[in-house]
Scaffold this motif. Structure first.
Motif, PDB file in Angstrom:
ATOM      1  N   SER A 126      21.873  86.200 101.525  1.00 59.97           N
ATOM      2  CA  SER A 126      20.925  87.172 100.990  1.00 59.97           C
ATOM      3  C   SER A 126      21.512  88.572 101.045  1.00 59.97           C
ATOM      4  O   SER A 126      22.195  88.951 101.995  1.00 59.97           O
ATOM      5  N   HIS A 153      11.182  89.637 109.910  1.00 59.66           N
ATOM      6  CA  HIS A 153      11.417  88.367 109.235  1.00 59.66           C
ATOM      7  C   HIS A 153      11.181  87.197 110.189  1.00 59.66           C
ATOM      8  O   HIS A 153      11.153  87.351 111.399  1.00 59.66           O
ATOM      9  N   LYS A 165      11.269  75.709 103.961  1.00 53.63           N
ATOM     10  CA  LYS A 165      10.803  76.995 103.423  1.00 53.63           C
ATOM     11  C   LYS A 165       9.832  76.784 102.258  1.00 53.63           C
ATOM     12  O   LYS A 165       8.761  77.395 102.210  1.00 53.63           O
ATOM     13  N   ASP A 173      25.557  77.562 107.580  1.00 52.59           N
ATOM     14  CA  ASP A 173      24.745  77.332 106.387  1.00 52.59           C
ATOM     15  C   ASP A 173      24.894  75.897 105.891  1.00 52.59           C
ATOM     16  O   ASP A 173      23.942  75.310 105.371  1.00 52.59           O
ATOM     17  N   ASN A 192      12.433  83.185 111.092  1.00 47.59           N
ATOM     18  CA  ASN A 192      13.546  82.251 110.910  1.00 47.59           C
ATOM     19  C   ASN A 192      13.094  80.857 111.329  1.00 47.59           C
ATOM     20  O   ASN A 192      12.831  80.606 112.508  1.00 47.59           O
ATOM     21  N   TYR A 233      13.341  83.143 106.563  1.00 49.35           N
ATOM     22  CA  TYR A 233      14.699  82.614 106.543  1.00 49.35           C
ATOM     23  C   TYR A 233      14.704  81.149 106.959  1.00 49.35           C
ATOM     24  O   TYR A 233      13.807  80.672 107.656  1.00 49.35           O
ATOM     25  N   ILE A 245      17.926  82.299 102.406  1.00 51.23           N
ATOM     26  CA  ILE A 245      18.921  81.879 103.394  1.00 51.23           C
ATOM     27  C   ILE A 245      19.628  83.143 103.871  1.00 51.23           C
ATOM     28  O   ILE A 245      20.186  83.894 103.066  1.00 51.23           O
ATOM     29  N   GLU A 246      19.595  83.386 105.152  1.00 47.70           N
ATOM     30  CA  GLU A 246      20.040  84.674 105.690  1.00 47.70           C
ATOM     31  C   GLU A 246      21.476  85.000 105.305  1.00 47.70           C
ATOM     32  O   GLU A 246      21.784  86.124 104.901  1.00 47.70           O
ATOM     33  N   ARG A 291      17.809  77.604 106.775  1.00 48.07           N
ATOM     34  CA  ARG A 291      18.843  76.903 106.013  1.00 48.07           C
ATOM     35  C   ARG A 291      18.216  75.876 105.077  1.00 48.07           C
ATOM     36  O   ARG A 291      17.011  75.627 105.123  1.00 48.07           O
TER      37      ARG A 291
END
Length: 529
Positions: free
Chosen positions: A271, A293, A55, A445, A295, A48, A267-268, A50
């Protein structure tokens, strides 16, 4: 505007998005914040973060590391899967048909990536078993079926025609002024039955999970001791209603294959890995089907991790400047061979200001530094320039991201009024249940609000836990020279005289501060029905 110094030009030349860089550059410019030790495992994981937290860069680095060990790395950008017409237009086909198209496109890219891996690896190129089983996968994903009714008709037909071998005779005689003629022809008749079959319906993509899973298992056994790393980037580019179908396919067909490791960048807040369809649960159960997961937002938050955040961003700029020095010979002689922070920033405080302004987002740090470098011209970057650049970036990028979210803007304005103007602070507390508020998460976000710490327990309120949120630096930098300027992270922080740059740590034992900083979002909804 005066020309930029070579170092300020280099700050502007740094690519802001990982996909704009070549794979070699991505590997050379990657700075590990500690995340590699967490994601470089054979466990399936969701990563995860933003937008702008790195990522794509982390996935690309992981892929290059896996390839260097002899494994097969398959990086797939999900933005390139399917067409907008077939996936986004819900009127064009049923959700099952759209999901099937999506999965076939994904498997097609997986197959193509496999073949590219073969072309780059002589051992795989010479392995007929691998090629044969790659073809089996292709066959499993290209089946088509007709959905609709079938009509059958039976007909009979009689046909009369001239025999090709018929005998004929003719005689010709003159009788006075006329003549007469006779001729004979033999004929044959034929009767036959005709059956016709007509299908009426629509042609639909057919995907048999059993066949696909079998083909993938066979492919896995053909690669001996190697491992296939399937790296799926930009999960949120898949329409939200289709995400559980893609997740279910992964659960059924790929996650059980021992030789495959799946990493998903998402993006949490956007999703959707699991859903109920026709009374059945489909998708991925995080923590069961996939490991815990990761982050990225937890790795680079400045408050409470000042040393680690400062070290990461110093390494980020150092590696990027050295990469530019290697690829731009015209700038190389004028660029520092080592750390660019001292020659680029007027003092340590200016660089710390940049780190705080980035709020843990590397891409924001690169954009703010580029804007500040433009303003600096031939000079070094200073604190006022960082603040001006941060203000521009906040209004020009972050606020534009919530232009369509009218109530979200109202919530942000309300929080700014309550916290910055009302309490002279930039952090606030909310209960964990309210941290899942849809509007609050949308602002998170958009990177205008940030989660600084989760699960804080106030000693004077036993059993109650809170999440500590911070308002983006760009939102309150406008107020630094006004009567509403915040005095610290939370009310009653002891601001050291003359300390105009360094943030104040959250005073965990200051009960008055904790009580005054708690926000109840119900107050917002009551005033904004």
């Amino acid at each position: 505007m005066s020309a930029l110094s070579p170092l300020n030009r280099a700050f502007n030349k740094i690519p802001k998005r990982a996909e704009k860089q070549e794979s070699l550059q991505l590997h050379e410019t990657f700075v590990d914040s500690g995340v590699v030790d967490v994601i470089d495992t054979v466990d399936h994981q969701v990563i995860y973060g933003r937008r702008g937290t790195g990522k794509t860069h982390a996935l690309s680095y992981l892929g290059s590391e896996a390839a260097s060990r002899g494994d097969i790395s398959l990086y797939i950008d999900l933005r390139t899967i399917g067409s907008s017409g077939s996936l986004l237009d819900q009127e064009s086909a049923s959700i099952n048909e759209r999901a099937a198209r999506l999965l076939v496109d994904l498997l097609g890219q997986l197959h193509e990536s496999m073949l590219n891996a073969v072309l780059e690896d002589n051992a795989l190129m010479e392995d007929p078993l691998f090629i044969e089983r790659a073809d089996h996968l292709l066959a499993a994903i290209t089946s088509v079926r007709i959905v609709g009714s079938v009509e059958k008709t039976d007909e009979s037909e009689t046909k009369i025609g001239t025999n090709a071998n018929a005998s004929a005779s003719a005689s010709l005689s003159f009788k006075g002024s006329g003549f007469s003629a006779q001729a004979g022809v033999s004929e044959a008749s034929e009767e036959r039955g005709i059956r016709s079959e007509t299908r009426t319906g629509t042609e639909q993509t057919s995907l048999n999970f059993t066949d696909v899973a079998k083909a993938l298992r066979e492919l896995g056994t053909a690669i001996s001791s190697r491992r296939v790393w399937l790296l799926l980037d930009e999960w949120i580019s898949i329409p939200r209603d289709l995400q559980p179908y893609l997740a279910h396919f992964l659960t059924r067909c790929i996650l059980p294959v021992q030789k495959f490791t799946v990493k998903i960048a998402a993006i949490e807040q956007q999703s959707n890995f699991r859903a109920q369809v026709d009374g059945k649960t489909i998708g991925i159960e995080l923590g069961a089907d996939m490991g815990a997961h990761v982050n990225l937002d937890d790795f680079l938050v400045y408050e409470g991790n000042e040393g680690r955040a400062r070290s990461f961003f110093r390494g980020l700029f150092s590696k990027h400047v050295q990469s530019i020095k290697a690829t731009m010979p015209q700038l190389a002689p004028s660029l520092p061979s080592g750390d660019p922070i001292s020659p680029g920033f007027i003092d340590k405080r200016a660089f710390d200001e940049l780190v705080r302004a980035a709020e843990g987002v590397p891409r924001d740090a690169l954009y703010i530094a580029a804007k500040a470098a433009m303003k600096a011209g031939q000079e070094k970057i200073s604190v006022p320039l960082i603040r001006d650049a941060t203000r521009d970036w906040y209004h020009g990028d972050k606020m534009n991201g919530i232009t369509s979210l009218a109530q979200g803007r109202h919530l942000l304005e309300w929080i700014i009024s309550e916290v910055i103007r009302g309490k002279r602070a930039r952090a606030f507390l909310v209960k964990p249940s309210e941290s899942r508020n849809e509007l609050l998460l949308a602002l998170f976000d958009a990177r205008v609000l940030h989660i600084l710490r989760r699960g804080y327990s106030a000693q004077d309120q036993p059993g109650e836990r809170y999440d500590i949120w911070g308002i983006d630096y760009g939102a309150y930098v406008d107020l630094l020279k006004t009567n509403s300027a915040p005095l610290g992270m939370l009310p009653f922080d002891d601001l050291e005289e003359g300390n105009n740059y360094i943030d104040i740590d959250v005073p965990l034992q200051d009960h008055r501060a904790i009580r005054r900083a708690i926000l109840d979002l119900d107050d917002f909804y009551r005033s904004n029905p």
